[in-house]
Scaffold this motif. Structure first.
Motif, short mmCIF file in Angstrom:
data_model
loop_
_atom_site.label_atom_id
_atom_site.label_comp_id
_atom_site.label_asym_id
_atom_site.label_seq_id
_atom_site.Cartn_x
_atom_site.Cartn_y
_atom_site.Cartn_z
N PRO A 27 -27.32 -11.60 -84.13
CA PRO A 27 -28.39 -11.59 -83.25
C PRO A 27 -28.14 -12.55 -82.04
N GLY A 30 -31.91 -16.89 -77.00
CA GLY A 30 -31.50 -17.51 -75.72
C GLY A 30 -29.91 -17.56 -75.35
N GLY A 31 -29.01 -17.41 -76.41
CA GLY A 31 -27.55 -17.48 -76.14
C GLY A 31 -27.10 -19.18 -76.01
N THR A 32 -28.09 -19.99 -75.95
CA THR A 32 -27.30 -21.34 -75.77
C THR A 32 -26.41 -21.79 -77.01
N LEU A 58 -41.31 -11.08 -81.96
CA LEU A 58 -40.89 -12.40 -82.35
C LEU A 58 -41.57 -13.53 -81.41
N GLY A 100 -31.66 -31.09 -74.90
CA GLY A 100 -30.86 -30.32 -73.63
C GLY A 100 -31.28 -30.84 -72.53
N THR A 109 -34.38 -21.11 -78.24
CA THR A 109 -35.55 -20.75 -79.03
C THR A 109 -35.42 -21.90 -80.26
N ASN A 113 -32.41 -22.39 -83.10
CA ASN A 113 -32.30 -23.78 -83.66
C ASN A 113 -32.13 -23.82 -85.15
N ASN A 116 -28.78 -21.66 -86.43
CA ASN A 116 -27.75 -22.18 -85.75
C ASN A 116 -27.43 -23.37 -86.86
N GLY A 121 -29.88 -30.25 -85.30
CA GLY A 121 -30.89 -29.36 -84.71
C GLY A 121 -32.31 -30.36 -84.56
N GLN A 189 -29.61 -34.11 -72.34
CA GLN A 189 -28.20 -33.40 -72.65
C GLN A 189 -27.57 -34.55 -73.68
N ILE A 191 -26.88 -34.86 -77.78
CA ILE A 191 -27.09 -34.53 -79.32
C ILE A 191 -27.36 -35.68 -80.12
C1 LIG Z 1 -26.00 -28.07 -72.81
C2 LIG Z 1 -26.66 -28.00 -74.34
C3 LIG Z 1 -27.43 -28.88 -74.76
C4 LIG Z 1 -28.08 -28.65 -76.20
N1 LIG Z 1 -28.84 -29.60 -76.57
C5 LIG Z 1 -29.34 -29.49 -77.60
C6 LIG Z 1 -30.17 -30.72 -78.24
O1 LIG Z 1 -30.51 -31.72 -77.69
N2 LIG Z 1 -30.92 -30.50 -79.36
C7 LIG Z 1 -30.59 -29.58 -80.24
O2 LIG Z 1 -31.16 -29.41 -81.14
N3 LIG Z 1 -29.90 -28.39 -79.85
C8 LIG Z 1 -29.10 -28.36 -78.57
N4 LIG Z 1 -28.31 -27.52 -78.18
C9 LIG Z 1 -28.21 -26.12 -79.02
C10 LIG Z 1 -29.13 -25.20 -78.72
O3 LIG Z 1 -29.85 -25.04 -77.35
C11 LIG Z 1 -30.17 -24.76 -79.64
O4 LIG Z 1 -29.77 -25.00 -80.95
C12 LIG Z 1 -31.23 -23.66 -79.40
O5 LIG Z 1 -32.53 -23.70 -80.06
C13 LIG Z 1 -30.63 -22.39 -79.76
O6 LIG Z 1 -31.32 -21.36 -79.60
P1 LIG Z 1 -30.96 -19.85 -78.89
O7 LIG Z 1 -32.21 -19.18 -78.88
O8 LIG Z 1 -30.09 -20.07 -77.43
O9 LIG Z 1 -30.02 -19.29 -80.00
P2 LIG Z 1 -28.73 -18.48 -79.99
O10 LIG Z 1 -27.72 -19.08 -79.37
O11 LIG Z 1 -29.15 -17.11 -79.21
O12 LIG Z 1 -28.45 -18.27 -81.30
C14 LIG Z 1 -28.00 -19.19 -82.23
C15 LIG Z 1 -27.72 -18.85 -83.65
O13 LIG Z 1 -28.96 -18.25 -84.05
C16 LIG Z 1 -28.93 -16.84 -84.75
N5 LIG Z 1 -30.23 -16.43 -84.18
C17 LIG Z 1 -31.09 -16.60 -83.14
N6 LIG Z 1 -32.33 -16.19 -83.07
C18 LIG Z 1 -32.36 -15.35 -84.23
C19 LIG Z 1 -33.38 -15.12 -85.03
N7 LIG Z 1 -34.61 -14.67 -84.45
N8 LIG Z 1 -33.37 -14.45 -86.32
C20 LIG Z 1 -31.82 -14.57 -86.86
N9 LIG Z 1 -30.91 -15.26 -86.08
C21 LIG Z 1 -31.12 -15.68 -84.94
C22 LIG Z 1 -27.87 -16.42 -83.69
O14 LIG Z 1 -27.03 -15.11 -84.22
C23 LIG Z 1 -26.93 -17.52 -83.92
O15 LIG Z 1 -26.15 -17.51 -84.84
C24 LIG Z 1 -27.83 -27.53 -76.74
C25 LIG Z 1 -27.00 -26.50 -76.46
C26 LIG Z 1 -26.27 -26.45 -75.19
C27 LIG Z 1 -25.36 -25.63 -74.84
#
Ligand SMILES: Cc1cc2nc3c(=O)[nH]c(=O)nc-3n(C[C@H](O)[C@H](O)[C@H](O)COP(=O)(O)OP(=O)(O)OC[C@H]3O[C@@H](n4cnc5c(N)ncnc54)[C@H](O)[C@@H]3O)c2cc1C
Length: 283
Positions: A27, A30-32, A58, A100, A109, A113, A116, A121, A189, A191
């Motif tokens: 899945p 947000g892809g972050t 969702l 971030g 999302t 978090n 991941n 987190g 930004q 961790i």
């Molecule tokens: C520049 C930068 C700064 C950041 N700073 C922080 C920070 O300060 N603190 C922090 O905690 N994190 C940080 N992050 C990490 C990230 O932003 C978070 O973990 C975010 O919540 C991931 O959410 P997403 O929707 O982008 O997940 P995605 O990248 O889309 O997915 C992350 C993982 O979760 C899975 N997934 C996503 N949604 C679902 C779902 N509904 N059901 C099952 N599996 C799912 C995906 O398959 C993947 O394995 C940072 C990332 C970047 C690039």
């Protein structure tokens, strides 16, 4: 040169579940996190990607049956701006505000978090301290997993490969105060070096239902039961806070890494717990 994996976009939750049960889809919300892994430089890149962004099932934040229910696709910006989160769980809005910077908060999302499963987190200690449960679903139906049972090892979770995180339920009874503190290198930004959430309710002059949860000090987000037992049933006094700060320093087993030394993490964890207790105790 990495090859971009094919992306499938289901229009409904049953369609998403059917695709997930058919094989190797990862899945993407947000892809972050996932986009960082897509080059293959940080572990195996996904073979096929399932874009869940359009699944309305969702989304949404509401209060239902004495629980604050936060959809897995809630972004940090939505969480920060939610009047319900502000009223019932301000610690979650505060945690979201430390993640971030604005770009990440607009896409990242809560569900991402959680899955991941980084020990750093930032929302995860809030889930542990709040006794939250995580609702996961698949073609086989839905099930509820306590946050305490969800992160099973370093970046491992209780979620099966064909399951989606649907929502998170934060019980509102018994009503408790929940506090959050993150220590990082910068305000944005960064961790975390240590992240801590504290929950308690006051009952006849003592602390009850105490939870202390931490990130970045172990392979998973963790609670610290010895420290909690120092605080459980204790009166809010400076001597109790001193004792709890000493115990938590011994109870955690942090590591040295690029962000911090274990020694610093140990010292700062005791300090932030002490400060939160002092602020709550009002002395
Ligand atoms: C520049 C930068 C700064 C950041 N700073 C922080 C920070 O300060 N603190 C922090 O905690 N994190 C940080 N992050 C990490 C990230 O932003 C978070 O973990 C975010 O919540 C991931 O959410 P997403 O929707 O982008 O997940 P995605 O990248 O889309 O997915 C992350 C993982 O979760 C899975 N997934 C996503 N949604 C679902 C779902 N509904 N059901 C099952 N599996 C799912 C995906 O398959 C993947 O394995 C940072 C990332 C970047 C690039």
């Amino acid at each position: 040169m990495p090859v971009e994996p094919p992306v499938t976009t289901p229009r409904s939750l049953p369609e998403a579940y059917a695709l997930l049960s058919s094989g190797a889809y990862r899945p993407i919300a947000g892809g972050t996190d996932l986009m960082v892994q897509i080059t293959g430089e940080l572990g195996e890149p996904p073979e096929r990607v399932l874009d869940v962004w359009r699944l309305e099932e969702l989304r949404g934040i509401q209060v239902e049956d004495d629980a604050l229910v936060v959809g897995a696709l809630s972004t940090y910006t939505e969480i920060r701006r939610s009047a319900l989160v502000g009223e019932w769980l301000p610690a979650l809005a505060q945690a979201a505000g430390t993640i971030g910077a604005a770009q990440i908060q607009n896409r990242g999302t809560l569900g991402g978090n959680i899955v991941n499963a980084s020990p750093a987190g930032d929302t995860l200690p809030v889930l542990l301290a709040a006794d939250a449960s995580i609702i996961v679903g698949s073609a086989r139906g839905e099930r509820e997993v306590a946050a305490a049972d969800f992160w099973t090892g370093y970046r491992e979770t209780a979620r099966a490969a064909d399951e989606l995180v649907v929502q998170v339920r934060f019980p509102l009874k018994p009503a408790r105060t929940i506090r959050f503190r993150k220590v990082g290198t910068r305000r944005a930004q960064a961790i975390s070096k240590v992240v801590l959430a504290l929950a308690y309710r006051e009952d006849g002059g003592v602390w009850r239902d105490v939870r202390v949860a931490l990130g970045s000090v172990a392979a998973t987000p963790v609670r610290v039961p010895e420290t909690e037992s120092v605080l459980e049933g204790a009166a809010p006094r400076a001597t109790v806070a001193d004792h709890a700060a000493a115990v938590i320093g011994r109870e955690i087993k942090p590591i040295d890494d690029v962000r911090s030394t274990a020694e610093y993490r140990r010292a700062v964890t005791g300090r932030i717990l002490h400060r939160l207790l002092r602020e709550e105790g009002g002395w």
